[in-house]
Scaffold this motif. Structure first.
Motif, PDB file in Angstrom:
ATOM      1  N   ASP A 184       0.947  -1.156  -0.039  1.00  0.00           N
ATOM      2  CA  ASP A 184      -0.052   0.110   0.072  1.00  0.00           C
ATOM      3  C   ASP A 184       0.796   1.094  -0.111  1.00  0.00           C
ATOM      4  N   VAL A 185       1.993   1.260   0.889  1.00  0.00           N
ATOM      5  CA  VAL A 185       2.674   2.526   0.689  1.00  0.00           C
ATOM      6  C   VAL A 185       3.607   2.682  -0.330  1.00  0.00           C
ATOM      7  N   LEU A 186       3.858   1.577  -1.239  1.00  0.00           N
ATOM      8  CA  LEU A 186       4.438   1.619  -2.407  1.00  0.00           C
ATOM      9  C   LEU A 186       3.303   2.027  -3.455  1.00  0.00           C
ATOM     10  N   ALA A 187       2.275   1.670  -3.354  1.00  0.00           N
ATOM     11  CA  ALA A 187       1.225   2.029  -4.396  1.00  0.00           C
ATOM     12  C   ALA A 187       0.690   3.485  -4.327  1.00  0.00           C
ATOM     13  N   MET A 188       0.979   3.981  -3.199  1.00  0.00           N
ATOM     14  CA  MET A 188       0.109   5.555  -3.060  1.00  0.00           C
ATOM     15  C   MET A 188       1.113   6.330  -3.489  1.00  0.00           C
ATOM     16  N   GLY A 189       0.788   7.258  -4.234  1.00  0.00           N
ATOM     17  CA  GLY A 189       1.723   8.325  -4.780  1.00  0.00           C
ATOM     18  C   GLY A 189       2.172   9.375  -3.754  1.00  0.00           C
ATOM     19  N   ILE A 190       1.454   9.555  -2.703  1.00  0.00           N
ATOM     20  CA  ILE A 190       1.809  10.434  -1.676  1.00  0.00           C
ATOM     21  C   ILE A 190       2.989   9.774  -0.579  1.00  0.00           C
ATOM     22  N   THR A 191       3.141   8.617  -0.863  1.00  0.00           N
ATOM     23  CA  THR A 191       4.045   7.829  -0.007  1.00  0.00           C
ATOM     24  C   THR A 191       5.324   7.247  -0.965  1.00  0.00           C
TER      25      THR A 191
END
Length: 181
Positions: free
Chosen positions: A107-114
């Motif tokens: 999830d962290v790697l998928a979200m642009g903000i993170t």
């Protein structure tokens, strides 16, 4: 006599607790944000048991970089797909706690903000070059943040476990295969 003691990591117990607390808070915040934004759909991709379509984009960018040199370029597309199936198989056998942590990492790697600040890849994984993915892996491997180092190790272990569990990979490393019984 030679001194065989290892130099200290430079991180006190208090510092380690702070890093762990910060990392846990960061992952929890990212996971909640992903869940609320609909980014963390728990619906597996077609034909898979655990991996979601967003995870596939990341893995299709990661796997060729990790397997470079171990797989011939013409065999890479098939190797990537077999490795994805192997990762999915492994994830179905993880403990619930390990599966949750792995999903949070994805999830962290998928979200642009993170993804942008943590990996240096500001666009989508589909548009990331092999050099950018390699730089991201090197960044995490050499990070002073233990959580990123653990993420790097986890990603490499997932890919290596899935790929070298395939009979096609055995010849490259000289493994003749399991003995016949």
């Amino acid at each position: 006599m030679t001194d065989t003691t290892l130099p200290g990591a430079g991180l006190s117990r208090r510092g380690l607790l702070k890093v762990g607390l910060f990392g846990s808070a960061f992952l929890a915040t990212a996971g909640v944000t992903a869940s609320l934004s609909g980014c963390s759909a728990s619906v597996p991709a077609s034909g898979l048991a655990t991996l979601r379509s967003g995870d596939l984009a990341f893995l299709r960018a990661l796997i060729p970089v990790v397997l470079a040199g171990a797989v011939k370029p013409e065999a890479m597309p098939a190797a990537v797909e077999k490795t994805i199936v192997g990762i999915d198989y492994s994830l179905t056998r993880f403990s619930p706690a390990m599966l949750t942590l792995t999903v949070q990492l994805f999830d962290v790697l998928a979200m642009g903000i993170t993804r942008g600040p943590l990996t240096g890849i500001w666009g989508s994984w589909e548009n990331a070059s092999a050099a950018e993915v390699s730089a991201f892996l090197q960044r995490w491997q050499n990070s002073s943040i233990g959580l990123l180092k653990m993420g790097h190790a986890s990603l490499l272990q997932l890919v290596m476990l899935a790929w070298y569990g395939q009979p096609e990979a055995w010849a490259h490393c000289g493994y003749p295969g399991p003995p016949t019984v």
